[in-house]
Every structure is written in C-alpha cells, then in structure tokens.
Enzyme design. Structure first.
Site: not given
Ligand SMILES: *[C@@H]1O[C@H](CO)[C@@H](O)[C@H](O)[C@H]1NC(C)=O
Ligand SMILES: *[C@@H]1O[C@H](CO)[C@@H](O)[C@H](O)[C@H]1NC(C)=O
Length: 988
Positions: A699-700, A702, A705-707, A722, A819
């Site tokens: 789903i994402g 960044g 890492g990847k989610v 994640k 952030d």
C-alpha cells in the site's frame, strides 16, 4: 466518630499482618459486627491498585497508593468514616492517561467517581453499572471512545457528566429513565446524528442540561419545556432547526440559554421576556431575523446578550440603556439600523461590546465606558459619524478599541492616545484628522496601532519609540510630515511598519536596522532622501521591503543580499550602481525600474529583455568585488559545515554498523533463533504470517521501507506491516520502536509489534483505512467534490495538533518528530488523524547540547527556515512543519508547486496574498470554502501563519496551537471576553 477515624485507618494499614495484642483486645471489646472484617478492605485496595495500574500518572499524583497502606489514605480517595469503604475517587486534572479499569466495579459503596480533565482514553467499562450507589459520575474532558454503556441501573445518579469526550454511537436515550438526575452533560461527543429523546422531559429535577456539540438535529421536543427546575439549557453547536421555541417562556427558572450555532429560524418571541431570572442568552450563528421585541429591554438581570451572525434588523430596544448588570454584548454581523440606545452602558459594568458589521448611524454612543470596566470596544463597519466622544479619554480599562470603517471625523481626544492597557487601537478608514499626541508614549501596552486611510497629519512623535510592545504600526495613506524618528529603532517587537503614502521627508534613520523582528517594511511614496542604510542587513527577519517612490540616492547595499527577502521594491528612486544579482533575481525588473543610474550584470541566463541597463566596467567595481568576497566567505563556511557534517555522519554510521554486528551476534545466541518479536499490544501476532507479505497488498513505499496491508488469519483484523529497507532497518527500527512502543495517544499511530532477524525488520502498526492526509486532500469523490470538507479538515488539524502536542509536552523527555508532513499524518476509517513515521524522530535530550541533532532530516517544503543555517532542531521546527500542513488544509494546495515561482513555497505564496480580505479569501480552497465556513478557515489560516513565522521564538508552542485551534472550532465559539473579536479582522 471523628476521633475514631484515625484508629480505623491505621487498622486498615495492616490488614494482613497478625493483630497485635492491644488491638485484639480492642477488637474483642467492641463488638465485632460493628467492625468491618478486613477482607473487603483488601479487595478494595486491590481494586484501586488495579485501577491505578491501567493509568499513566506522569506527575506521580498516585504515589501514595501503596498496597501496604489504607486506601483511605490514598490521595484522591475518600472512605466512609465508619465502614472504611471507599466512597469517592476524585482525580481532577491530573494529566492521567490510560483507561478506566473495570476493577472498580467491586467498590460497592462508591458514590463519587470524578475524573474530569485528564487524558483518559479507551472505552467506559460496562461493569460500571454495578456501582449502584453512584451519585456522581464525572468524566468530562477526557478522550473516552465507543458507545456509552447502558447506565440506566444507576438509579441514584444525580450528576452525570460525560461531556467533552469522543463517545460515539447513538445518543444514549436511556438517560430519560435516570429520574434523579439534577445535572446532565453529554455535549461535545461524536454521537451519530439524531434527535433529542422526548424522554429527557422525565427528568423533572434537572437544573443543568448540557447537550452542546452532540450532533443533534430536528426540533427541541416540547417535553423539554416541562422541565420546570431547569436553570441552564445548552444545546449549542448542533443542527437544531425550526423556529425559536415560544414555549421557552414556560421555563421560569432559566437563567442561561445557549442555542448558538444551530439552524434556528424565526424571530425572538415576546415570551422570552417572561424569563425574569435570565442572565445569559446566546443565539448567535443561527438564521434568525426580525426586530427584537421591545419587551426584552425589560430583562433586568441580563449579564450576557449575544446574537451575532444572524439577520436581525431594526433598532435595538431602548430598554438596553437601563440595564444594570450587562457585562457582555455582541451582535455583530446583523442588519441593525438606526441610532444606538443613547444610554447604553450608562448603568452597566459593561466589559465587552461588539456591534460591528451593522448599519448603526448617527453619533457614537457616549456611555459605553461610563463604569470604567470596558475592555473590548468593537464597532467596526458601521455608519457612525461625528466626533469620538471625549469620555473615552477616561476609559483606562480599554484593551481593544476598534472603530475602523465608519464615518467618524475630527480629532481623537488626547487622552485616548494615552490609554495604559490598550493593545489594539484601530481607527483606520475613517475621516479622522489632527495629529498623534506625544502622550502615545504612555500607552505602554500598545501592540497594534492602525490609523491608515484617514486625514491624520503632523509629525510622527518620537514617543512612538517607547512602545516596547508595538508589533504593528500602520499609518499609511495619511498626511504625516517631517522625519522618520530615529527612536523607531527601539521598537524591539515591531514586525510590520507601514508608512506608505504620506509626506515624510529627510533620510531613513540607520537605527531602523535595530528592529530585528521587522518582517514587513513599507515606506513607499514619501519624499525620503539619502541612502538606504547599510544597517538594513541587520533586520534578519525581513521578508518584504518597499522603498519605492521616494528620492533615495546612492548604491543599493550589497549586504541586503544576506536577508532572505521574498519581496523587494526599490523602484522610482534615484539609486545608482549595480543591483546585487540575488536581489535582481528575486525582484526582477519592476523592483528597480525608475532608477536611471542602476545597472545589472550581464548574465546569459537572465531574460534578455530587461529594461535596466547592463553594467559597464566603470559601474560600481567596488560592488562586484565586495560581492565576490562575500560569496567566497559563504562558500568557505559552507564547506566547513559540510565537512563537519560528513564527519559526524560517518562516525554515526560507524557506530551503527558496530551496533548491527553486536546485535546480529546477540541474535545468534538467542534461545529462539527464529524471530525476535516484541509485542506492545494484546494483539495476537504470528511471526510467520508477518514475513509472508504479498506484493499485491503493497500500500505504500517511502523513505524508510515498504508498507503492506495484512489481514490477520486469527481474528480477522487488519494491520499494516512496514518492511524496512535492508541495512537501513536497524536504526530506524530502534528509533520507531523505542518511541512508539512506549507512547499511547489517540492521535499517534499505534505500534503493535516489531520483528527482527538478521537484516530483515518489520513493524506492525494499526491499519489506516483512509491512507494519508496528503492523498486524502487531493482525492475527490464523485462530481469533483473533494473527499474532505472543511469540518473534516478541521478535525484532522486539531487531532494532529494534539498528537504533536503530546509528543512535545507530555512525553518525558519530549520527542521532536522532525518530519511532520501531510503524508505522515494517517487517517483511520473515521478520518481520525494519527501521526506516523517516527523513523527520524529524536528524543530532545537537553544534555546533548544539540550536537546530535545535526543529522539531516525532514522534507523540502516543510523544513523550518532556521534549519538552513543552524543545526539545532527544536520543537519549533515541528511547529513550522505543522503550520505548512495547516496551510495545505486551508488552501488545498501542495507545499511546493511550480505556480509559486522558483524556489518558493506555500508559505511564501500565502504571505503574499494577505493584502486585504478579498485576497485572503482567494487563498482559501474554493472547493470547500462555502460562506458559512470562510471565517473558520481564516482562523485556522491565522494559526498556520503564526506557526510558519520565520523566527522560531515567534511561533506558538503546540500546546498553544491546540488551544487556538480549539477556539477556531467551526462548531463552538465563545465567551465575550476572548471572542467578540471577529476573525479576518484580527489579523489582516
Ligand atoms: C465535572 O467536573 C468539572 C471539573 O471539576 C466541573 O467543572 C464540572 O462542573 C463537573 N460537572 C458537573 C455536572 O458538576
Ligand atoms: C427530586 O428532588 C426532590 C427534592 O430534592 C426529591 O425529594 C425527589 O426525590 C427528587 N426526585 C427524584 C425522582 O429523585
């Protein structure tokens, strides 16, 4: 009995220890049925300790709760003097978080459970309904969620206050059977939309009914008007419709009516005048109209009268002039006409009055401050004419004095300039004449002085320089003459100085450069001569500089390049020499036109059609040299910074890889070599399931890492997993785990577990149905309607602010996120925001002297400007980033867009669109900015602008941000003291 109480409590202290001889004697002596057996007391102690264990108590208020002591000595606990049983738990405003444990349901004698104003979350346990002796249940001001359990068995309840929480589900209609209730508060919760149950009419003993902000619609049931004992009726901030109820005249004991912010229509009925005890009425922000009945002028006890933002018309009843208790009066934004009752305020201790945005005409009322109590006088945008009455010279209590946009003329009485507490004086857009008295130096609290667009004349008194608190001085478009006093240099707080379009002469005093907070300086269209002072380069906050239309001569100081200006206009002067190239890049031709002797460097990259001369060799050699030297200095220091930064970073990498190895070894040694799983929650997690992620559920992806989305087999719930980039993993994982594992807040993403083996690291989070805020902001549902309307955006802003405030103020040590951005604010199925991605967050440790804060983090467009030249990251950098998020919410734009111009961002763009109300409205996202929310959006815009102030010290703290946002709630509002001011006017 009093004498015996200490004895009993010392008994209770040693419940399990063998009883000593004298005690035993004592016990035998008095019959044992008088005496409670010890056992229930330990049960009660145990229950209380279990209750405490579910709470976080940052200030250790419950330190005295020890198993070895009698519960009657625990702070916040009261016991029955004879039986020794716990009767009362009162923990008001103790910053407690956590949940209410069902354990307390064994406290059979409990009559009071009062935990107001804490941060308690979770659901209210069903078991509470076993505490059948409860008379008071007060949980107002917490974060409790879920349905309110059915408490109709608590027949003894007299006070039930669950207001200001996040309860959901349908409105609890069973309250109609708690006939002993005297006070009932259910307002400010997230109930489903619904009507007020008729059964509320059964609560004949009710004196206080608070149902504000509870999503109530429809008309108020007639049964409510049978509650003869009712003193306070508050159904404000709902969507109640229908005509204003005439039956209200039946509630003879009413002293407070709060119906503001609903959809009520119709006129104020004559019957209202029957309520002779009425002290406060607020029906502001509805759709009511018509003339006020003359009789309400007879309500002699009125203290607060508010009906702003309706469409009432006609004249005010004369009776208002005879009232003796009136403190607050606000009727702004209606269509009242005619003369204002001449005696208004004559017999009342009036504290605050706002009659702005009506069409009152004739002379200005004389007696508003007759009793020397008036703090806020707002009468902007009317048609008052004639002179300002002398009487206001004596109104020493005034803090806000705003009369702009009327037809007032003549001189301002001298004493008015010297009012000691006045903070804002706004007489702009009238026909006033005469000068500013030197007495202005006595007006020591003055923060904003706005006199623009009048016919004021004379010299500017040097005493203005004594106003240590002055932030805004707007004197443009008048006939002021003479010199600009050098004393202005002492105005330490000055951030905005507008003197354009006057007839000032002489040179600009170099002292002006001492105004270190000046952001906006406009001296255009006067007759100023001499040079631009070199000292201007000291105004490090300066953002906009306009000196156009004067007679300035000499070179443009190279040092101006040091400033981080985003707007400059030096056109129409007699300046000469080379235009510093950065200034030219920023301002373009039009900033320098009309100066015949100016020239620019030949630069192939620049537009060739410049109308300004190209510099020849003999043009300002000196300038070029100085420029080069300056550039060299900058490059050299930048190089040093970069080298130092590299050193720090490589040292840290070294440390981290060391850590990696260590940890790997440790992993080998573990008893379960498979996975290292750390769980922070009850959720049952199967490690193998977590590591078998499927690409189709991605789903994402960044920076860290990847989610993936993962439906857990065991209980069918969904989580987000994640998977951290390899190598990067450990330190991010540690940071996130360390922070998220410990904290719990409704607006912070929950970490359920982490898994770690060799190079692979996984974090298991709660799953957020609605993705992140950035996506949601740019998503549209059918018909091009944006997914998030203003109300939702506001809720998101407030929730996110609370989350960040929690990190900054309630965590010890405080946590700086570093952030904050819209894509790191996730939204659950109800669009409740959760702050996520703590990979680069930093625990703000004071001991580290900032040395460790240097690692570069953050995202372009959200980075606070100070991070360009300092390595020290503070909470205020998060505040800035959050301000950018607020701007996104208000404008619907992205932080960086081509339309803003090269190197410019949303903060710059917005700041350049705040000239007048019209342009401010243009900033708002037109997809959501319907009339009814415009002002609320402007309020949030104001908060955003404060948050993105250039100077960190000027930015509010997150706690203040939460407060300001709460005040900007489109659905509440209030109190004549702090909000009679209208938005949009305050700032712009
Ligand atoms: C609940 O407690 C708060 C805080 O002490 C108090 O202000 C409020 O009046 C209480 N509610 C009722 C209904 O008494
Ligand atoms: C209402 O108040 C009266 C007087 O305090 C009391 O006697 C009566 O019992 C109360 N009614 C209920 C239903 O509790």
């Amino acid at each position: 009995m009093n004498m015996m109480a200490p004895l009993f409590s010392s008994m209770a202290k040693t419940p399990l220890r063998s009883l000593r001889f004298p005690t035993l004697l004592f016990l035998l002596f008095f019959s044992s049925n008088f005496f409670p057996p010890c056992e229930p007391l330990t049960v009660e102690t145990d229950a209380l300790l279990r209750f405490r264990d579910q709470l976080k108590d940052p200030h250790n208020f419950m330190q005295s709760w020890k198993a070895s002591d009698s519960p009657c000595e625990f702070s916040g606990i009261k016991c029955h003097p004879v039986s020794g049983r716990v009767t009362e738990i009162s923990l008001d405003s103790k910053s407690l978080s956590g949940v209410v444990s069902p354990a307390i349901s064994v406290l059979e004698s409990l009559t009071v459970l009062s935990l107001p104003s804490n941060n308690i979350s979770g659901k209210l346990p069903e078991e509470l309904s076993n505490c059948s002796n409860l008379r008071v249940l007060n949980l107002t001001g917490n974060d409790v969620v879920g349905r309110i359990p059915d408490l109709s068995r608590l027949r003894n309840l007299e006070i039930l206050d669950l207001s200001f929480n996040y309860f959901s589900g349908s409105f609890p209609s069973w309250v109609g059977s708690l006939t002993g209730l005297v006070q009932l508060g259910l307002g400010q919760n997230d109930f489903d939309e619904g009507e007020i149950p008729k059964s509320i009419g059964n609560l004949k003993n009710l004196t206080w009914l608070y149902l504000g902000g509870a999503n109530l619609k429809g008309e108020i049931p007639e049964s409510v008007f049978e509650l003869q004992a009712l003193e306070t009726l508050d159904i404000s901030n709902n969507i109640i419709s229908g005509n204003f109820p005439k039956s209200i005249g039946k509630l003879k004991n009413l002293n407070k009516i709060e119906l503001f912010n609903n959809n009520l229509t119709g006129e104020i009925p004559h019957e209202l005048a029957n309520l002779t005890f009425l002290r406060e009425i607020d029906v502001s922000a509805n759709r009511m109209y018509g003339k006020l009945p003359e009789e309400i002028g007879n309500l002699k006890n009125l203290v607060v009268f508010q009906l702003y933002k309706n469409n009432f018309s006609g004249e005010l009843p004369m009776g208002f002039g005879d009232m003796k208790h009136l403190l607050g009066f606000s009727i702004y934004r209606n269509s009242f006409t005619g003369e204002f009752p001449a005696n208004f305020g004559r017999f009342s201790p009036l504290n605050s009055i706002d009659i702005s945005e009506n069409q009152f005409s004739g002379g200005f009322p004389k007696f508003l401050c007759e009793n020397r109590n008036l703090r806020f006088l707002l009468a902007l945008e009317n048609k008052f004419s004639g002179e300002l009455p002398e009487s206001y010279a004596e109104c020493k209590s005034l803090e806000r004095f705003r009369l702009n946009m009327n037809h007032l003329s003549g001189k301002i009485p001298d004493g008015v300039w010297a009012l000691p507490y006045v903070q804002r004086m706004d007489f702009g857009d009238n026909d006033f004449s005469g000068g500013i008295s030197p007495e202005i130096g006595l007006s020591a609290s003055l923060n904003q002085l706005v006199l623009l667009n009048n016919k004021f004349s004379g010299e500017l008194p040097s005493e203005l320089g004594k106003l240590k608190n002055l932030e805004r001085l707007h004197l443009s478009n008048n006939n002021f003459t003479g010199k600009l006093p050098s004393e202005f240099g002492a105005l330490e707080q000055l951030s905005s100085l507008h003197l354009e379009n006057n007839s000032l002469t002489g040179s600009i005093p170099p002292e002006l450069g001492n105004c270190a907070r000046l952001v906006d300086l406009n001296l255009a269209f006067n007759s100023l001569t001499g040079n631009i002072p070199q000292t201007f380069s000291l105004m490090t906050s300066l953002n906009s500089l306009n000196l156009s239309g004067n007679k300035l001569t000499g070179l443009i100081p190279e040092s101006l390049e040091k400033l981080r200006l985003s707007s400059i206009d030096l056109s129409e002067n007699q300046l000469s020499g080379r235009v510093p190239s950065d200034l030219f890049t920023m301002g373009g031709d039009k900033a320098f036109l009309g100066n015949k002797e100016l020239c620019v460097n030949q630069n192939p990259e620049m537009r060739t059609n410049s109308m300004i001369n190209i510099c020849t060799a003999n043009h300002a050699h000196r300038g070029i040299f100085a420029g080069k030297l300056f550039l060299f200095c900058i490059l050299a220091s930048a190089l040093i910074v970069v080298l130092a930064g590299l050193l720090v970073v490589s040292y840290k990498n070294f440390k981290y890889s060391e850590g990696d190895i260590e940890n790997g070894l440790e992993g080998e040694k573990e008893v379960h070599p498979k996975w290292k799983l750390e769980s922070f929650d009850q959720l049952d997690i199967n490690a193998d399931e977590i590591c078998n992620l499927e690409e189709e559920n991605l789903i994402g992806s960044g920076g860290t890492g990847k989610v993936y989305r993962l439906d857990l087999k065991k209980n069918g719930s969904t989580v987000a997993v994640k998977q951290l980039w390899k190598g990067y993993g450990l330190k991010i994982l540690e940071a996130e785990m360390e922070i998220l594992g410990k904290i719990r807040h409704r607006n912070i993403l929950k970490l359920y577990a982490s898994l770690l083996k060799g190079g692979s690291s996984f974090l298991v989070f709660e799953y957020m149905e609605n993705g992140n805020l950035f996506q949601a902001l740019h998503r549209q549902i059918k018909g091009g309607v944006p997914q998030l309307d203003w109300y939702q955006r506001y809720r998101i802003a407030l929730g996110a602010a609370k989350g960040i405030a929690y990190l900054h103020h309630d965590c010890s040590p405080p946590i700086i996120h570093r952030d904050i951005k819209s894509s790191n604010i996730l939204l659950d199925k109800d669009f409740e925001p959760k702050i996520a991605d703590f990979g680069v967050a930093k625990v703000a440790e004071k001991s580290q002297k900032g040395s460790d804060h240097s690692c570069l983090a953050g995202t372009h467009g959200y980075l606070a400007p100070e991070l360009a030249y300092t390595l020290k990251i503070t909470e205020k950098s998060d505040v800035y980033s959050f301000g950018v998020v607020l701007l996104e919410l208000v404008t619907g734009r992205r932080p960086v867009e081509e339309a803003y111009g090269e190197g410019k961002d949303i903060v710059y763009w917005v700041l350049n669109h705040l000239n007048d109300r019209e342009s401010v409205l243009g900033v708002l996202d037109d997809k959501v900015a319907v009339d009814s929310v415009e002002d609320d959006m402007i309020r949030v815009l104001k908060v955003a602008i404060l948050c993105t102030s250039k100077l960190p010290s000027v930015r509010p703290t997150m706690r203040e941000v939460v407060k300001m946002l709460t005040d900007a709630d489109p659905c509440t509002f209030r109190s004549p003291d702090n909000d009679s001011e209208k938005n949009g006017k305050v700032f712009f």
